[in-house]
Enzyme design. Structure first.
Site, PDB file in Angstrom:
ATOM      1  N   ASP A  52       0.748  -1.278   0.001  1.00 49.87           N
ATOM      2  CA  ASP A  52      -0.039  -0.008   0.048  1.00 49.87           C
ATOM      3  C   ASP A  52       0.981   1.287   0.021  1.00 49.87           C
ATOM      4  OD1 ASP A  52      -2.463  -1.352  -0.083  1.00 49.87           O
ATOM      5  OD2 ASP A  52      -2.788  -0.928   2.108  1.00 49.87           O
ATOM      6  N   LYS A  73      -3.889   2.922  -1.981  1.00 48.55           N
ATOM      7  CA  LYS A  73      -5.008   3.708  -1.931  1.00 48.55           C
ATOM      8  C   LYS A  73      -5.230   5.005  -1.086  1.00 48.55           C
ATOM      9  CE  LYS A  73      -8.968   0.873  -1.487  1.00 48.55           C
ATOM     10  NZ  LYS A  73      -9.258   0.562  -3.095  1.00 48.55           N
ATOM     11  N   ASP A 106      -2.203  -2.213  11.094  1.00 52.04           N
ATOM     12  CA  ASP A 106      -2.534  -3.628  11.277  1.00 52.04           C
ATOM     13  C   ASP A 106      -3.567  -3.831  10.168  1.00 52.04           C
ATOM     14  OD1 ASP A 106      -2.781  -6.237  13.293  1.00 52.04           O
ATOM     15  OD2 ASP A 106      -4.896  -5.426  12.581  1.00 52.04           O
ATOM     16  N   MET A 186      -8.511   8.516   9.081  1.00 54.00           N
ATOM     17  CA  MET A 186      -8.982   9.061   7.637  1.00 54.00           C
ATOM     18  C   MET A 186     -10.145  10.077   7.955  1.00 54.00           C
ATOM     19  SD  MET A 186      -9.747   4.998   5.906  1.00 54.00           S
ATOM     20  CE  MET A 186     -10.437   4.149   7.428  1.00 54.00           C
TER      21      MET A 186
END
Length: 267
Positions: A52, A73, A106, A186
């Site tokens: 990622d 992403k 995680d 986020m």
């Protein structure tokens, strides 16, 4: 004794990484020091690493001759569709490769590890979870904020802020009423909505709050303020993703914890 010598002295026996298997692993918040021994071992054994955006590229040096696939992403930017990531994992495993799916933090804490495991299970692909230091606790520790502190809190709430203001959003007023610290993933693009919802739910505007940006890395930045002034200060001081938002009394403990350290360094 060197680090390599110390590691060789440990009675660590890695689980065999079989061809055709996928391991879903967490790399921690970003700093290499948060990699677990098991994840480093998996990197050394993998034939394919699917990683990622929040992975430190230096971590991939442990992967030897593995083929690397970047599937980062990031909110508001072009990203690999989840269906494509699932297909890539399945195709690589079916070709007989040992596949390591490497995620920040995680894999099962807002990392879609469960979703990807379900896709693998439906495809009949053997898989295994390798836990990582979740970003919330790694970031708090790096910033000098205890996740729990006797007399301050008896729980910690981990929440996602990407849907703030949307119909499927969390009940922020209910979270505010718990009186327990909240760590929000986020949430930077919705920081004003989140803080307003928490204040509307009963939290005082003076509640200690912080933004922890790029935690555990060389680019780490910490902004400490109050729930009421956090959006303005974060905007003025250029804070953005990747970052965590922390709200609650544990933030207020940071100053007292760091003061002796700072005073001890004075001439």
């Amino acid at each position: 004794m060197s680090l390599a010598d110390a590691i060789t002295r440990l009675p660590f026996e890695p689980v065999p990484f079989e061809p055709g298997h996928v391991w879903l692993a967490g790399a921690g918040p970003g700093g290499l020091g948060c990699l677990t021994l098991e994840v480093v071992s998996a990197l050394s054994l993998a034939d394919t690493v699917i990683y990622d955006a929040l992975i430190d590229p230096a971590a991939l040096r442990a992967a030897g001759q593995a083929e690397h696939f970047f599937v980062g992403k990031r909110g508001g930017k072009p990203s690999t569709p989840q269906e494509e990531i699932n297909r890539l994992m399945v195709d690589q495993a079916r070709s007989g490769r040992r596949v390591l799916r490497l995620k920040g933090g995680d894999p099962n804490t807002f990392g879609r590890g469960g979703e990807e495991a379900l896709a693998l299970a439906h495809a009949g692909i053997p898989f295994r979870f390798l836990p990582g230091v979740t970003s919330a606790f790694g970031a708090l520790a790096a910033a000098g904020i205890p996740a729990t502190l006797r007399g301050v809190n008896k729980a910690v709430i981990l929440a996602t802020g990407h849907a703030a203001g949307m119909p499927d959003d969390l009940d922020w007023a209910a979270l505010a009423r718990t009186g327990q610290p909240i760590v929000i993933y986020m949430g930077m693009s919705n920081l004003e909505k989140i803080t307003a919802a928490l204040i509307g739910g009963g939290l005082a505007a003076s509640t200690p709050a912080a933004v922890l940006m790029s935690a555990t890395t060389a680019d780490e930045r910490v902004l400490v303020g109050t729930l009421g002034d956090l959006p303005r200060r974060a905007r003025e001081e250029g804070f953005g993703s990747p970052a965590l938002i922390v709200v609650g009394g544990i933030v207020g403990a940071r100053e007292a914890l760091l003061r002796p350290r700072e005073e001890g360094t004075r001439p």
